[in-house]
Design an enzyme around this catalytic site. Structure first.
Site: not given
Ligand code: FDA
Length: 502
Positions: A356, A441, A479
């Site tokens: 990217e 990721h 991503n």
């Molecule tokens: P995700 O992490 O989104 O959600 C999990 C949720 O569960 C969170 O809100 C968390 O607080 C909650 N949680 C966890 N444990 C818990 C518990 N025990 N009790 C209550 N709540 C709980 N991807 C992409 O495709 N394009 C992009 O441009 C980017 N860029 C990017 C930048 C940055 C800075 C980051 C950090 C990440 C990306 N990503 C990305 C990755 C992408 O955001 C990521 O892959 C997804 O959010 C993952 O989705 P999930 O549904 O797996 O979990």
């Protein structure tokens, strides 16, 4: 304590969780979503919901006293990080021994903080990673469904070629082309029509004001504006915030009971709640879901969980690097925070990399081309339960990160050689040219078809499901959120058709 009952509970509110919540709500099933972060819908004293990247405050990071931005330094100076108050801020950086992982916290999970790049993987690589999934059905039905729901759109190519805000991308494209490398436009969930209005001065700036990792105040279609808004619109879905689920058990009658700590904005536990449900959907993300299940297996709460729970974790080969351009190859003081292009060398079988072209908006010309490379790193790690801290430890090693670095280095050495340029040494601390100790990721931990059946049903436990990134076996080559969303759509369609009473 009183037990709160709901037919269905969804843990978390990221991509996988949001899909589950919407489809359950549409099926008429009363559903409770439990999210440890806050709901980001009220403005602070500055009139904005999220704080700025240049002057971060307590809203930026999850219970920290200082920010921990991905780029620690610039010209070796610690200009980037700032002292902040402890608060349930929107971005967390979870530290393990040799890897730290950025995740979003709040209603919307990662969608609140990510770069919005909405990339569908090449079908051949999807099939390689998911041999048990009907790829034709995925590419005909579930990927298109996910993209539509997420609000995926593309930058206007004419505007892209002329705007100062994407000069950094055009400069990186030229450097890649000089090395004979292919670049490709990538879609995004940021509303590019809004962005053009930002550039024209007719809308309040967000992506053009440096906003991204601590949240976007405008323009971004995060999950709270798409899937979760629709879920709430069914009238069957309720969201509880600032509640962290820490234990999952199965009662004798086959229902699931949860223990959740409700915290206040200082992080103090103000109440410990018990929940009970018939259908339990885990959407806490790769780290959150895997930790819950590893803990449940090792403490004996869910002893029949498969041995593969906790395994198959990877970084999607993430590694970041920066190049120094020549003085005449400017990148611009003004940079949009939403990436729109990647260097696509995934078809290079000897060294597959998709990189990217990342922004580095600093409000001044710095001649840096920044990249987040996704390499086909085959290394995987496992989580183990640490009873002393009641948490999961990740066994990822520095040597496993070195594999990503060597793959990325081959690509960027080519670009540097073709352009007579060098790496930047001042960005990641310790004169490092590659940031190999963090990732954006996190993928895997409860891999589809191993820890679960082919649809996300957890092995050994009826009515317990996984819908998030923990299903993806450590790598998807692009991503990941479009893939996570599409897989969740596929799983939910099957589960609702087969497992729930009408
Ligand atoms: P995700 O992490 O989104 O959600 C999990 C949720 O569960 C969170 O809100 C968390 O607080 C909650 N949680 C966890 N444990 C818990 C518990 N025990 N009790 C209550 N709540 C709980 N991807 C992409 O495709 N394009 C992009 O441009 C980017 N860029 C990017 C930048 C940055 C800075 C980051 C950090 C990440 C990306 N990503 C990305 C990755 C992408 O955001 C990521 O892959 C997804 O959010 C993952 O989705 P999930 O549904 O797996 O979990």
């Amino acid at each position: 304590a009183a037990v709160d009952n709901a037919p269905a509970i969804v843990i978390g509110s990221g991509y996988g969780a949001a899909v589950a919540a919407l489809r359950l709500g549409q099926a008429g099933i009363r559903t409770l979503v439990i999210e440890m972060g806050r709901l980001w819908n009220t403005a602070g004293s500055d009139g904005k919901v999220f704080c700025s990247t240049s002057a971060p405050d307590q809203r930026s990071m999850w219970f920290r006293t200082r920010t921990e931005a991905p780029l620690a330094t610039f010209l070796w100076l610690d200009l980037v990080n700032k002292d902040i108050g402890r608060y349930p801020g929107v971005l967390d950086r979870v530290h393990y021994d040799h890897m730290s992982v950025y995740v979003g916290r709040g209603v919307g999970g990662g969608s609140l903080v990510n770069g919005g790049m909405a990339v569908t993987p090449p079908q051949s690589y999807f099939s390689e990673q998911f041999p048990g999934v009907d790829a034709t059905e995925m590419y005909n039905t579930y990927f298109p469904r996910a993209r539509t729901m997420l609000g995926v759109n593309t930058v206007d190519p004419t505007w892209f070629e002329s705007t100062e805000w994407y000069k950094f991308t055009r400069t990186s494209r030229k450097a890649a082309a000089n090395a004979g490398l292919k670049t490709t436009f990538v879609p995004n969930v940021y509303d590019f029509a809004y962005m053009q209005r930002e550039a024209a001065g007719t809308a309040t700036k967000s992506a053009l004001a440096g906003e991204v990792i601590y949240g976007n105040n405008y323009g971004k279609k995060s999950l709270d504006k798409t899937y979760l808004a629709a879920a709430l619109g069914t009238g069957n879905v309720t969201i509880h915030t600032l509640e962290r689920v820490r234990a999952v058990q199965r009662a004798a009658d086959g229902t699931y009971t949860l223990t959740a700590d409700r915290i206040d904005v200082t992080g103090a536990v103000v109440e410990t709640k018990q929940y009970s449900c018939t259908y339990l959907f885990l959407g806490g993300g790769s780290l959150g879901t895997t930790e819950l299940l590893v803990r449940a297996r090792e403490t004996g709460a869910l002893p029949a969980l498969d041995a593969s729970v906790g395994t198959g974790w990877g970084t999607n080969g993430n590694v970041m690097t920066g190049r120094a351009n020549h003085i005449w190859d400017t990148v611009g003081a003004n940079q949009a925070t939403m990436p729109v292009m990647g260097i696509d060398d995934w078809a290079n079988t000897s060294n597959p990399v998709f990189a990217e072209i990342a922004p580095l908006p600093m409000g001044l010309e710095h001649w840096i081309s920044l990249y987040l490379a996704i390499t086909k790193n085959p290394e995987r790690a496992s989580f183990t339960y640490d009873a002393a801290t009641d948490s999961a430890k990740l066994g990822w090693t520095a040597a496993q990160s070195a594999v990503s670095v060597s793959m990325a280095k081959k690509l960027f050495d080519r670009i540097n050689a073709a352009n007579a340029t060098i790496y930047r040494y001042d960005l990641f601390g310790g004169n490092k040219t590659f940031a190999d100790d963090f990732c954006y990721h996190p993928l895997g931990g409860c891999v589809l078809g191993r820890a679960t059946d082919n649809y996300g049903r957890v092995k050994g436990y009826p009515h317990l499901y996984i819908t998030d990134g923990s299903l993806v076996p450590g790598s998807i080559g692009v991503n990941p959120f479009v893939t996570i969303t599409a897989l969740a759509e596929r799983g939910m369609a099957r589960i609702l058709a087969e497992d729930t009473a009408p």
